[in-house]
Enzyme design. Structure first.
Site, mmCIF file in Angstrom:
data_model
loop_
_atom_site.group_PDB
_atom_site.id
_atom_site.type_symbol
_atom_site.label_atom_id
_atom_site.label_comp_id
_atom_site.label_asym_id
_atom_site.label_seq_id
_atom_site.Cartn_x
_atom_site.Cartn_y
_atom_site.Cartn_z
ATOM 1 N N ILE A 483 -14.571 -31.771 44.639
ATOM 2 C CA ILE A 483 -14.293 -30.470 45.254
ATOM 3 C C ILE A 483 -14.458 -30.541 46.774
ATOM 4 C CG2 ILE A 483 -15.023 -28.052 45.393
ATOM 5 C CD1 ILE A 483 -15.807 -28.240 42.450
ATOM 6 N N LYS A 587 -22.850 -22.497 39.956
ATOM 7 C CA LYS A 587 -23.249 -21.285 39.222
ATOM 8 C C LYS A 587 -24.750 -21.132 39.062
ATOM 9 C CE LYS A 587 -20.484 -22.572 35.761
ATOM 10 N NZ LYS A 587 -19.464 -23.452 36.329
ATOM 11 N N GLU A 614 -16.514 -16.809 44.403
ATOM 12 C CA GLU A 614 -15.354 -16.493 43.561
ATOM 13 C C GLU A 614 -15.115 -17.569 42.514
ATOM 14 O OE1 GLU A 614 -12.773 -13.740 43.395
ATOM 15 O OE2 GLU A 614 -13.000 -14.989 41.617
ATOM 16 N N VAL A 617 -16.387 -18.288 38.352
ATOM 17 C CA VAL A 617 -15.680 -17.958 37.110
ATOM 18 C C VAL A 617 -14.186 -18.160 37.328
ATOM 19 C CG1 VAL A 617 -15.222 -16.166 35.385
ATOM 20 C CG2 VAL A 617 -17.423 -16.193 36.598
ATOM 21 N N GLY A 672 -9.575 -36.855 30.080
ATOM 22 C CA GLY A 672 -10.612 -36.526 31.069
ATOM 23 C C GLY A 672 -10.928 -35.046 31.136
ATOM 24 N N ASP A 686 -21.730 -23.358 29.329
ATOM 25 C CA ASP A 686 -21.069 -23.108 30.599
ATOM 26 C C ASP A 686 -20.341 -21.756 30.572
ATOM 27 O OD1 ASP A 686 -20.463 -24.196 33.178
ATOM 28 O OD2 ASP A 686 -18.375 -24.286 32.484
ATOM 29 N N LYS A 690 -20.927 -18.158 32.842
ATOM 30 C CA LYS A 690 -19.870 -17.405 33.532
ATOM 31 C C LYS A 690 -19.867 -15.939 33.124
ATOM 32 C CE LYS A 690 -16.945 -21.467 34.040
ATOM 33 N NZ LYS A 690 -15.833 -22.217 33.487
ATOM 34 N N GLY A 805 -10.409 -27.570 37.714
ATOM 35 C CA GLY A 805 -9.776 -28.632 38.498
ATOM 36 C C GLY A 805 -10.148 -28.509 39.962
#
Ligand code: ADP
Ligand code: ASP
Ligand code: MG
Length: 825
Positions: A483, A587, A614, A617, A672, A686, A690, A805
């Protein structure tokens, strides 16, 4: 009258005389004037640092320290180095001998000081005079050897002053004729003049105040009525702010004497303030030029400045000052107290930097140099003892560690709202204004602030008044994984667009990953950021990274946590307190204990900074913004439903009758899409984080433990000791999954892994849904979220699209950062 009409005085400052490279430039500038047949004289400062070194040597000598005289050796060597470089070997010994004579004389003076263990202002002036005498003698020798018709001029013979050692005043009626006569007699020579020094009626050496070589130039310029005075220094002229403190400062092409006076009075060291007066009186323009960029036209200081396109002309600061506050009921309407106060201060020779408009009528507030604060306290308690006793004066309060910033410009007279803009931008950046003052000429607004905020304040003010079209955000990015790297690439791609269409510059100032960290205030080159981090960074220690970030105290600072770390959230609160906004896809903070969530949000709100997440989630999908928009506009939530995991979305979109669940999962793993152990995805944890965050966003005080998660896989699969064993067990349980999917199919339903928030409860699990449900039609690994609200009651508001992603997550983080641009600054 003069037989010789002088056109220019050139003055070279310490930095211009400090090294081989700079002296080379000085020589070129003098030679080109000579070739152009200009009639000129030149004033020199001591080599850079020498005046301070001499003062230090004097101080040590008076304490009988530093008997080895290493300071003087250093000064001597610096001069010899220049001789060796510029003068051919055959000529060196004579010049070295001349310098040595001066140095020996200097050593004698120091010896005298150490014998009497005391340094008087008179001796101090004699001592520092060696700086200018040495540098001028040196450059004289270099130029003479080059064949130029130069003459060494000891200004002590021409500038006559009073006896006020340390900062003597020039007696112009004596000085001017001496200068004129001397130049008449030496009309055909290039006079090389020692700056800074003069002499009094007794023939004692005096000095004109620190930075006083500029004044020497002005004294000679005005006596000889030159057309222009050139101040050659180490920057491109007089700039909109001190370039050492404000990177974005730029040259002011033209400025009036009055404006220059204000800027220099408030700390713009580039020119010594008294120098402006003699030039102003004779209307001689002063040009400030850069020795190291000699073709640049610099700044012209003159009576009429050309109109600046900006409301203000420049900003300057005095970095250290103390503020004295006198208060008491006796002050109301009593002009006597302030009259007495300023009379006392004048008598004691305390210079008052500014007097503030008091916020209440019963106080007077003024700024002084910190060195005199103790003395002032003593004087005031002594002089006002009667008023204190009678209770008319409640107290004398002195506040230290302050700075003052002056915003200067003729344009302020024509524009309203300058102070409003100034105060508002300081407020937004959490900078406390201790006092303010506005000159009656409307040429200057000054604000007193805490010293720790100085650099931030200067930069943010500069940006507001000079680059209101281009706002800088200072980014500190932690995490250089997928990221973080993608974000860097996106920042590069959008740099020009943001500058041109959004007026925004995102400057990467700090970068860290789990191994290294690097902070570079001037900005880290985005294209080489990772490389710089590796090569220039230090070992990772996030504590020091964050404390350096706070120490820098840059305006519009943003901390982006692009990691999956479970610990970094611990810094968020401290960052908010330091007026730093936080942007993160992580998170951990928002899904931790409710108390932490609430404290973070309340603190950010109270400090006027933003906490943006933002991407917590649905990655880049506008889930949280939409939700917050609905809440703010008064909508009420009845139900939130979502498929909030890309992996689980893919699994159940692909799991149709005829396929085995194990097979579908294996395929996802190979692509993956899953964690190395797919049970982490299947656990639903997870997803739970959220939906928990969303529940908090709509105002529910839920904890993680309030969530009910129905497991997807049978317990035997969960318990399998290895990933391989887990897949084996999944095969064994094939019938269970086949049954699930077939049953759904038989009813015309599909299986979806859905998180639901309804009636203040969160449930998560596999559900069969029919074709009327908005989640029936799904693709790939898409996320989907449906908000059923008072307004979106019959048909929910649905947000759907790729929800995982690096590319979409980074772009969500990017959008959060950009949104800060319109909020901050
Ligand atoms: P010199 O040795 O040439 O006399 P100074 O050090 O006295 O030079 O003054 C030049 C320095 O003044 C610059 O290097 C710069 O850091 C500082 N300075 C402070 N404010 C300003 C300003 N507004 N414009 C230009 N320079 C400034
Ligand atoms: N050398 C003196 C000083 O350092 C004068 C000057 O540089 O203008 O103050
Ligand atoms: Mg100077």
């Amino acid at each position: 009258m003069f037989s010789y009409l002088m056109e220019k005085i050139l003055k070279f400052g310490g930095t211009s005389c400090g090294s081989i490279v700079s002296i080379q430039s000085v020589i070129s500038i003098i030679e080109s004037n000579f070739k152009a047949q200009t009639k000129f004289a030149v004033v020199f400062s001591a080599m850079s640092g020498v005046t301070n070194q001499l003062l230090e040597a004097g101080n040590l000598a008076s304490k009988r320290k530093n008997t080895d005289n290493s300071i003087i050796e250093d000064i001597e060597n610096r001069h010899f180095e220049i001789i060796k470089h510029f003068i051919p070997v055959t000529g060196q010994s004579q010049v070295i001998a001349q310098i040595r004579t001066l140095i020996n004389e200097l050593r004698d003076v120091l010896k005298g000081i150490s014998l009497i263990k005391e340094i008087s202002p008179k001796t101090s002036d004699l001592l520092v005079s060696f700086g200018e005498r040495l540098s001028t003698q040196l450059i004289f020798s270099v130029l003479a050897q080059k064949g130029l018709p130069v003459l060494y001029v000891d200004a002590r013979n021409l500038i006559k002053t009073n006896r006020n050692f340390g900062k003597s005043e020039v007696n112009f009626s004596e000085t001017n004729p001496l200068i004129q006569q001397y130049f008449n007699e030496n009309a055909h020579k290039i006079c090389l003049i020692t700056g800074f020094i003069g002499s009094n009626a007794d023939g004692d050496t005096t000095t004109l105040g620190r930075g006083g070589s500029d004044y020497t130039a002005s004294v000679f310029g005005s006596a000889l009525n030159v057309q222009e005075i050139e101040i050659w220094t180490d920057v491109d002229g007089m700039m909109t702010a001190d370039p050492r403190k404000v990177f974005a400062a730029f040259t002011i092409p033209s400025i009036s004497y009055a404006e220059a006076m204000e800027l220099t009075h408030f700390g713009a060291k580039v020119i010594y303030p008294p120098s402006l007066q003699p030039a102003f009186a004779k209307n001689i323009p002063i040009r400030v030029l850069n020795t190291f960029n000699s073709s640049f036209k610099g700044t012209i200081i003159s009576r009429e400045s050309t109109l600046s396109p900006y409301i203000i002309t420049g900003i300057s600061s005095i970095d250290h000052l103390s503020l004295v506050n006198l208060q008491g009921s006796g002050m109301i309407g009593v002009a006597g107290v302030s009259a007495k106060l300023f009379t006392v201060l004048a008598r004691e020779k305390i210079s008052v930097i500014l007097i503030s408009q008091a916020s209440s009528e019963h106080s007077i507030c003024f700024a002084i140099e910190p060195q005199v604060s103790e003395k002032v306290k003593e004087i005031l308690y002594r002089e006002f003892s009667a008023e204190i006793e009678s209770g008319d004066l409640e107290g004398i309060d002195i506040q230290n560690d302050l700075s003052v910033i002056a915003v200067v410009g003729e344009g302020m007279r024509k524009h309203t709202g300058v102070s409003g803009k100034l105060f508002s931008v300081l407020g937004k950046n959490g900078i406390n204004i201790v006092a303010t003052a506005q000159g009656s000429s409307e040429l200057n607004i000054s604000v007193v602030i805490e010293q720790k905020d100085l650099s931030k304040a200067l930069n943010v003010i500069h940006e507001t008044f000079f680059f209101s079209q281009l706002k800088t955000l200072h980014l500190f990015l932690v995490g250089t994984g997928l990221i973080g790297k993608t974000l860097l690439a996106q920042l590069i791609g959008q740099e020009r667009y943001l500058a041109k269409y959004k007026g925004l510059k995102i400057k990467l100032v700090g970068l860290a990953n789990s191994r290294k960290q690097y902070i570079h205030e001037a900005g880290i080159d985005l294209k080489n950021a990772i490389e710089w981090l590796d090569s220039k960074g230090s070992t990772n220690d996030l504590n020091s990274f964050v404390s350096d970030l706070k120490q820098l105290n840059l305006p519009n600072s943003i901390f982006a946590d692009c990691t999956a770390s479970k610990d970094i959230y611990q810094f968020y609160l401290g960052l908010f307190h330091a007026n730093v906004s936080v942007v993160t896809p992580n998170k951990v903070a928002n899904s931790g204990p409710y108390e932490l969530y609430a404290e973070l949000h309340q603190t950010a709100l109270a400090k006027g900074v933003k906490f943006l997440y933002e991407t917590n989630v649905g990655a880049g999908l506008p889930v949280i913004n939409t939700l917050q928009g609905l809440i703010s506009s008064g909508d009420r939530f009845e139900k939130i439903e979502g498929i909030l995991s890309g992996t689980l979305s893919y699994l159940f979109n692909s799991f149709v009758p005829g396929k085995s669940f194990a097979e579908v999962l294996m395929e996802a793993k190979k692509k993956g899409y899953t964690e190395p152990d797919p049970r982490e995805d299947l656990s639903g944890m997870d997803v739970a984080r959220k939906i928990l965050i969303l529940s908090r966003e709509i105002g529910l005080k839920l904890e993680f433990s309030d969530i009910t998660i129905s497991p997807i896989i049978p317990r035997s699969c969960e318990m399998a000791p290895t990933v391989d064993a887990f897949f084996d067990e999944l095969e064994n349980q094939n019938a269970y999954f086949e049954d699930l999917v077939n049953r759904a199919h038989a009813h015309g339903h599909v299986l979806r892994y859905i998180a639901t928030l309804e009636d203040q409860k969160i449930t998560i699990g596999l559900k069969e849904i029919d074709s009327s449900h908005p989640f029936y039609q799904m693709d790939g690994a898409d996320n989907v979220i449906a908000f059923t609200t008072k307004r979106y009651h019959d048909r929910p508001l649905v947000i759907k699209g790729p929800g995982a992603g690096a590319e979409v997550t980074a772009s969500g983080v990017f959008a959060d950062i950009v949104s800060l641009g319109s909020y901050l600054g």
